[in-house]
Design an enzyme around this catalytic site. Structure first.
Site, PDB file in Angstrom:
ATOM      1  N   HIS A 155       0.570  -1.407   0.385  1.00 53.20           N
ATOM      2  CA  HIS A 155      -0.160  -0.040   0.611  1.00 53.20           C
ATOM      3  C   HIS A 155       0.649   0.972   0.351  1.00 53.20           C
ATOM      4  O   HIS A 155       2.060   1.423   0.596  1.00 53.20           O
ATOM      5  CB  HIS A 155      -0.953  -0.216   1.071  1.00 53.20           C
ATOM      6  CG  HIS A 155      -2.171  -1.089   0.963  1.00 53.20           C
ATOM      7  ND1 HIS A 155      -1.984  -2.665   1.488  1.00 53.20           N
ATOM      8  CD2 HIS A 155      -3.721  -1.069   1.165  1.00 53.20           C
ATOM      9  CE1 HIS A 155      -2.926  -2.940   1.572  1.00 53.20           C
ATOM     10  NE2 HIS A 155      -3.811  -2.188   1.341  1.00 53.20           N
ATOM     11  N   PRO A 156       0.366   2.138  -0.916  1.00 50.80           N
ATOM     12  CA  PRO A 156       1.128   3.335  -0.162  1.00 50.80           C
ATOM     13  C   PRO A 156       0.760   4.899   0.781  1.00 50.80           C
ATOM     14  O   PRO A 156       0.662   4.420   1.420  1.00 50.80           O
ATOM     15  CB  PRO A 156       0.943   4.278  -1.827  1.00 50.80           C
ATOM     16  CG  PRO A 156      -0.893   3.677  -2.148  1.00 50.80           C
ATOM     17  CD  PRO A 156      -0.695   2.351  -0.796  1.00 50.80           C
ATOM     18  N   GLU A 181      -9.423   7.165  -3.992  1.00 53.53           N
ATOM     19  CA  GLU A 181     -10.111   7.342  -2.843  1.00 53.53           C
ATOM     20  C   GLU A 181      -8.794   8.466  -1.769  1.00 53.53           C
ATOM     21  O   GLU A 181      -9.527   8.867  -0.714  1.00 53.53           O
ATOM     22  CB  GLU A 181      -9.020   6.444  -1.878  1.00 53.53           C
ATOM     23  CG  GLU A 181     -10.217   4.396  -2.137  1.00 53.53           C
ATOM     24  CD  GLU A 181      -9.051   3.729  -1.632  1.00 53.53           C
ATOM     25  OE1 GLU A 181      -9.952   2.465  -2.646  1.00 53.53           O
ATOM     26  OE2 GLU A 181      -8.084   3.384  -1.969  1.00 53.53           O
ATOM     27  N   GLN A 182      -7.869   8.022  -2.315  1.00 52.92           N
ATOM     28  CA  GLN A 182      -7.205   9.694  -1.172  1.00 52.92           C
ATOM     29  C   GLN A 182      -7.274  10.698  -1.839  1.00 52.92           C
ATOM     30  O   GLN A 182      -7.716  11.907  -1.121  1.00 52.92           O
ATOM     31  CB  GLN A 182      -5.588   9.431  -1.901  1.00 52.92           C
ATOM     32  CG  GLN A 182      -4.845   8.817  -1.080  1.00 52.92           C
ATOM     33  CD  GLN A 182      -3.536   8.576  -1.092  1.00 52.92           C
ATOM     34  OE1 GLN A 182      -2.861   9.293  -0.851  1.00 52.92           O
ATOM     35  NE2 GLN A 182      -2.751   7.803  -0.996  1.00 52.92           N
ATOM     36  N   VAL A 239      -9.560   6.212   4.100  1.00 51.15           N
ATOM     37  CA  VAL A 239      -9.227   7.279   3.966  1.00 51.15           C
ATOM     38  C   VAL A 239     -10.862   7.993   3.578  1.00 51.15           C
ATOM     39  O   VAL A 239     -10.905   9.415   3.753  1.00 51.15           O
ATOM     40  CB  VAL A 239      -8.342   8.344   2.953  1.00 51.15           C
ATOM     41  CG1 VAL A 239      -7.268   8.228   3.687  1.00 51.15           C
ATOM     42  CG2 VAL A 239      -8.648   7.866   1.575  1.00 51.15           C
ATOM     43  N   SER A 262      -6.528   3.704  -5.792  1.00 48.97           N
ATOM     44  CA  SER A 262      -5.797   4.536  -4.516  1.00 48.97           C
ATOM     45  C   SER A 262      -6.286   6.190  -4.682  1.00 48.97           C
ATOM     46  O   SER A 262      -5.659   7.085  -3.837  1.00 48.97           O
ATOM     47  CB  SER A 262      -4.623   4.726  -4.601  1.00 48.97           C
ATOM     48  OG  SER A 262      -4.127   3.052  -3.540  1.00 48.97           O
ATOM     49  N   ILE A 309      -1.823   2.524   6.860  1.00 46.40           N
ATOM     50  CA  ILE A 309      -2.955   2.546   5.936  1.00 46.40           C
ATOM     51  C   ILE A 309      -4.554   2.736   6.133  1.00 46.40           C
ATOM     52  O   ILE A 309      -4.716   2.594   8.132  1.00 46.40           O
ATOM     53  CB  ILE A 309      -3.139   1.360   5.531  1.00 46.40           C
ATOM     54  CG1 ILE A 309      -1.722   0.626   4.731  1.00 46.40           C
ATOM     55  CG2 ILE A 309      -3.851   0.502   4.996  1.00 46.40           C
ATOM     56  CD1 ILE A 309      -1.420  -0.554   5.211  1.00 46.40           C
TER      57      ILE A 309
END
Length: 295
Positions: free
Chosen positions: A70-71, A90-91, A126, A87, A123
């Site tokens: 995961h980032p 989501e961010q 978000v 991602s 993690i």
């Protein structure tokens, strides 16, 4: 993101099944490969339960590799290199693509401190948070031990995957991943609902700028035609509802002082339960108002 029915997933070839669900968990198609062998699934809740069972029964080194796939949050270098589409969405939903320099610096410090202590990225789902609540969650979780954080990371991966499945798979049942924020204006001056009241919903921020996230006007029933937030989790955080009541009363020729005693009414409240229904009504006269958490 195109949707696929659960019936079609159950009937798909293994390759097509894995391709459809490959990004439900970040860079971990091995989970979809395990799920393919467990078909058919009676519902999306059963599918998600099987997904979580696959993660929780994996060897510790496999779980660690999953977490490390995961980032980091709000990392400029990683964003420039390219995140998965999931991602990125989501961010962006939490405003992590438009942070102030102070906020970027706060996230950089938090990411670094977390990685230094635990050896893997922080993690969090978000979509369930505002920028402020993510930073508060960082601070709280930095106090944990590695074993606790490994468990927390897997729990958050479960929440992320549930929301991705909800967007991707059509089924007769639903995952409990959405909340709802609504309001209702009652004119106690006449004892009736108040139509035509302009409303703004503001997400309050400590470091960066607060932002307006919804605008609406009350309908004939004193409500908004759509929830102020709906079809997604309610992000944990602090909010302000602004009601322009002087405009409402002036348009109805109600005598007001000059300037009006009540012009724009701000109601500040907080959300802590992302999958719940929050109803924040306003009961108002030209001289008074009250509120409560309704249902």
């Amino acid at each position: 993101m195109s949707q696929i029915s659960l019936a079609d997933l159950n009937a798909a070839s293994k390759a097509d099944f894995v391709a459809a669900l490959a990004n439900v968990v970040e860079y971990s198609p091995w989970i979809a490969e395990q799920l393919a062998a467990k078909r058919p699934f009676a519902g999306i809740n059963e599918l998600h339960a099987a997904l979580m069972a696959a993660i929780q029964s994996a060897e510790p080194d496999v779980q660690l590799a999953l977490i490390r796939a995961h980032p980091d949050l709000a990392d400029k270098t990683q964003r420039a290199a390219g995140l998965t589409a999931e991602s990125t969405d989501e961010q962006n939903s939490a405003g992590l693509d438009r942070l102030s320099e102070a906020e970027y610096a706060a996230f950089e410090r938090a990411n670094g401190a977390y990685r230094d202590k635990f050896g893997f990225p922080y993690i969090v789902c978000v979509r369930r948070h505002t920028r402020d609540s993510v930073l508060r969650d960082f601070e709280t979780r930095l106090l944990n031990i590695a074993k606790t954080e490994t468990r927390r990371a897997i729990e958050e991966i479960g929440r992320i995957s549930a929301l991705r499945l909800d967007q991707l798979v059509m089924a007769d049942d639903r995952l409990k991943v959405h909340g709802r924020l609504s309001t209702h204006v009652l004119d106690n001056h006449i004892g009736k609902p108040a139509p035509g009241v302009p409303i703004e919903l503001v997400e309050l921020a400590s470091l960066g700028e607060s932002r307006i996230i919804a605008r609406a006007v009350t309908n004939a029933d004193g409500r908004t035609d759509q929830p102020l937030i709906g079809g997604r989790p309610l992000p944990i955080g602090r909010y302000e509802l602004r009601f322009r009541v002087a405009q409402y009363y002036a348009e109805r020729n109600v005598p007001l002082s000059d300037p009006p005693f009540l012009d724009e009414i701000p109601l500040r409240f907080a959300i802590s339960e992302p999958e719940s229904h929050y109803h924040v009504p306003l009961l108002v006269t030209p001289w008074s108002y009250s509120t409560y958490r309704g249902s």
